[in-house]
Design an enzyme around this catalytic site. Sequence first.
Site, short mmCIF file in Angstrom:
data_model
loop_
_atom_site.label_atom_id
_atom_site.label_comp_id
_atom_site.label_asym_id
_atom_site.label_seq_id
_atom_site.Cartn_x
_atom_site.Cartn_y
_atom_site.Cartn_z
N SER A 204 0.80 -1.22 0.00
CA SER A 204 0.00 0.00 0.00
C SER A 204 0.84 1.28 0.00
CB SER A 204 -0.94 0.02 1.21
OG SER A 204 -0.21 -0.11 2.42
N ASP B 247 -3.00 8.30 7.83
CA ASP B 247 -3.96 7.46 8.52
C ASP B 247 -3.22 6.58 9.52
OD1 ASP B 247 -2.80 5.43 7.01
OD2 ASP B 247 -4.51 5.15 5.68
N HIS C 86 -0.22 4.84 7.17
CA HIS C 86 0.56 5.40 6.05
C HIS C 86 1.01 6.84 6.28
CE1 HIS C 86 -2.31 2.35 4.44
NE2 HIS C 86 -1.18 1.88 3.93
#
Length: 366
Positions: A34, A324, A327
Site C-alpha cells: 500500500s 492514517d 501510512h
Amino acid sequence: MKFMVALTMMAMTIFGLLIDGHNCKIVQFIFGDSLSDVGNNKYLSKSLAQASLPWYGIDFGNGLPNGRFSNGRTVADIIGDNMGLSRPPAFLDPSLTEDIILENGVNYASGGGGILNETGGLFIQRFSLYKQIELFEGTQTLIKSKIGAQAAQKFFQEARYVVALGSNDFINNYLMPVYSDSWTYNDQTFIDYLMETLQRQLQLLHSLGARQLMVFGLGPMGCIPLQRVLSTSGNCQDRTNKLALSFNKAGSKLMEDLSSKLPNASYRFGDAYDVVNNVISNPDQYGFSNADTPCCSFGRIRPALTCIPASVLCKDRSKYVFWDEYHPSDSANELIARELIKKFGFLRVDENGPSPAPAIAPSPEE
C-alpha cells in the site's frame, strides 16, 4: 522492381527506428504494497484494503481518490519525478496498453500484499510479490509481441525496478496470532524465511531482465499510529521496531550478495529507517507538529483502520507525519524521498522530466 526494393528497405528502416525509439525510453516497474499502490486494489472488488473513498488523494491532482493510500504522493512517485521517470500506471488500470507500458512502465503494487503469499489473507484480495512477478511476466509477453524479443530484452534490461514490501509480512501476518506463521517461527527464523523467499523472487526478476533494482527497507513500523494505539502506553512498540531493523540488516546483506553474484546486476537497498525515526522522535526539527496520531481519523475513536468521508481531518495536513493509522502523509513521503535521493545520489535519466508534482491544496478546518 527497384522501387519496390527501395520501399521495402525504407519501411524496414522506419520500423527499426520505431523499435529503437521504444528501447531508448527508460521506464519503471514497481512491485510493492500500500505504500506504493497507485490504484490496483481499487479494481480488486473483494479487497478490504482500499483507498477508494474520500479523503484519500485530497492533495493529489483533482483531489479525488486515486488508489494511493495517502493524501498525496508516494515515495516512489517523488523519487521517480526527481529522476525524470514517468509515473507508471496501475497494472489493473483499464486504459493500460502496450504503448502506455513502453512510455511509462507499470506499477503492480497492491495494498495488503507481502513478500509471502500468506501475508494479508484477512484482506481477502491482494497481490503478493510472487503474484506481481507473475503479472510482470504477462507484461513481458505483451511487449515481446509488440516490438519483438530482442528489442523487448533491451527495454526490460534498461528499465528501473523498485521492490517495496515487507511491513505487511509483520503487521498483517507474523505479529497477528490468527496467522500460522506467528506460532510456526520465532523472530530470527521468520526473518530467515522472508530473506530466503525474497532471494528467490529477486533472482526470478533478474532472470526476467531486471538489472537496476532497489529494494526499499522498512521504517520504524512499531511507531505507526496503529501500533501505538494498540500498546498499553501509547509509545512505539519496541519489538516491532527491532524486527524492522533486523529485516533491514538482513535485506542489505542480501542485496550486496546478489549484486556481486548476479551478472550485470546493480541491486541496492534503500534504508530510510534512521531518517523516519528521527522525524518521529523530533518532528519539530523537520517542520512537523504531530508524529504519533493520524491526520485522518474519527477523533478520539481509535483505531480508525481507514479514512472515510465521515472522518475528521487535521487542520494542517502538511504538519502531520501520518495520514492514517498506517501510512505517511505526502509531506512525510517527500522528506523520506529527499533523504533517499541524497543518500544514494539518484541521477536523472533524461533532460526533460515529468511535470511538477501537484501543489498541496488548502487544508479544511476541523
